[in-house]
Design an enzyme around this catalytic site. Structure first.
Site, PDB file in Angstrom:
ATOM      1  N   ARG A  37       0.780  -1.233  -0.117  1.00 22.51           N
ATOM      2  CA  ARG A  37       0.039   0.028  -0.251  1.00 22.51           C
ATOM      3  C   ARG A  37       0.871   1.234   0.041  1.00 22.51           C
ATOM      4  O   ARG A  37       0.485   2.217  -0.667  1.00 22.51           O
ATOM      5  CB  ARG A  37      -0.946  -0.033   1.133  1.00 22.51           C
ATOM      6  N   GLY A 356     -11.575  -9.586   0.016  1.00 21.55           N
ATOM      7  CA  GLY A 356     -11.514 -10.806   0.969  1.00 21.55           C
ATOM      8  C   GLY A 356      -9.923 -10.981   0.953  1.00 21.55           C
ATOM      9  O   GLY A 356      -9.024 -10.138   0.838  1.00 21.55           O
TER      10      GLY A 356
END
Ligand code: AMP
Length: 403
Positions: A37, A356
């Protein structure tokens, strides 16, 4: 959708307040164990700096409940950010108040300042307008590049935009996430296959319903498949099952038929005598699992069937693992599905992985660069595909960018 992004703006001598998603995992020594990220946000930061602007980064990390907590401090991410940018990163030990204000006031063009965890203040998640206003006082313009939290109406992700009328825009992460989601939602080449897995049917109902209008094939694996098998009268032993969703499972199957969507359920199952990495295992037809055994992965016959469908697909959306891939005895189905997606991508299919644990699985098997796009935003991607309005998107668009 034409978004106003940082490419539409020159940041010369501007302080850009950038909401990033640096909610990264830390190991027991508080080191960043997966910097995906942070890496994703680097091009956005570099664009602002190369224009001659300065960058104030704000993010959350984890779910602190009690205010400032050592293990949720964003100071643990400074080294990783600094290494990736190849320049020092300043740090303000509070995201508002005099500490933050002083750090912002003394920030020079070309410099980067990281603010402490936004969620050390409960006002962040409450979307408190005064807190948003205090944050807003730190910057000249606002950039939202946090796709992972775009589905939340938090102070820093959405509410803050109203203080930057005509000065709000999106970073590159946000823009590419939306572009890739659009490719499956509105520009899908056929055949379009969605692969759904993970633990529960109940988490995925809305998604399944939405996809039913879009896809040609719906592959269902993972823990959620057993509820469908049970609904059809199969014996699933002690596999995961949501008893209150049996009727809904049947309804989904009949609705699929009416929509010309082919649902593919597993035909065989790798079972365990307990939920444990060292469990005894056997493989049976999925509707013939003995009492006391639980299905933890799809079997080889199923892998063959799923692989063929995936190979013929031109658009693939994958959400959720085919089994308990965290345990090596039960990773095969997920790995083989990942390999099939990689092979289809090489042949020209567009593959979007997200939501998920499927992104984690793709990382575990080192296929991140061999699929078309791995989304950084689990819940946000799913809500976007489900057709919900994302506040972090809407409020930034409403505030707009002028000039
Ligand atoms: P989700 O977050 O819904 O994508 O679910 C991911 C989790 O589902 C992973 O931690 C998997 O271990 C788990 N999972 C997948 N298949 C099964 C299964 N057959 N039985 C129990 N858990 C499963």
């Amino acid at each position: 959708m034409k978004l106003k992004t940082i490419d539409n703006y020159n940041f010369l001598e501007k302080k850009a307040l950038v909401r990033v998603d640096f909610n990264v995992p830390l190991n027991s020594d508080f080191e960043v164990s997966d910097s995906t990220r942070i890496k994703a946000a680097i091009p956005t930061i570099n664009k602002i700096l190369s224009d001659g602007g300065s960058v104030i980064l704000m993010s959350h990390l984890g779910r602190p409940k009690e205010g400032p907590t050592e293990k949720y401090s964003l100071k643990h991410t400074i080294k990783t950010i600094s290494d990736l940018l190849n320049r020092p990163v300043k740090f303000a030990s509070d995201c508002i108040g005099t500490i933050a204000k002083d750090a912002s006031d003394t920030l020079a063009p070309g410099e980067v300042l990281l603010l402490e965890n936004l969620r050390f203040h409960k006002e962040e998640e409450k979307g408190d307008i005064n807190f948003a206003n205090e944050l807003a006082s730190l910057g000249d313009v606002y950039v939202n590049d946090a796709f992972g939290t775009a589905h939340r109406a938090h102070a820093s992700t959405a509410v803050i935009a109203q203080f930057f009328k005509g000065k709000s825009m999106f970073g590159y992460v946000m823009a590419s996430e939306l572009l890739n989601a659009e490719k499956v939602l509105n520009n899908a080449q056929r055949p379009f296959t969605a692969i759904m897995g993970g633990a529960k049917v109940s988490d995925k109902i809305l998604l399944i319903e939405k996809l039913m209008e879009k896809v040609d094939h719906l592959i269902i694996g993972g823990g959620m498949a057993y509820t469908f098998i049970k609904a059809q009268g199969g014996n699933i032993g002690s596999s995961l099952c949501e008893a209150e969703k049996l009727e809904l499972a049947l309804e989904i199957l009949s609705r699929a038929a009416a929509n010309n969507v082919t649902i593919h359920l597993p035909v065989d199952s790798v079972n365990a005598d307990k939920f444990d990495k060292d469990a005894k295992t056997n493989t049976t037809a999925i509707n013939n699992i003995a009492d006391g055994w639980m299905g933890l992965d799809i079997g080889l016959k199923t892998v063959d069937i799923f692989t063929k469908i995936i190979a013929e697909s031109k658009t693939i959306l994958w959400n959720g693992p085919m089994g308990v891939f965290e345990m090596s005895k039960f990773e095969n189905g997920t790995k083989k599905v990942a390999e099939s997606i990689v092979a289809a991508t090489k042949k020209g299919a567009f593959s979007l992985i997200g939501g998920g644990d499927s992104a984690a699985a793709i990382n575990q098997f080192h296929f991140t660069n061999e699929v078309s796009y791995v989304s950084t935003g689990g819940g946000a991607l799913l809500e976007y595909i489900e057709g919900k309005e994302l506040p972090g998107l809407k409020m930034v668009i409403d505030a707009g960018l002028e000039g």
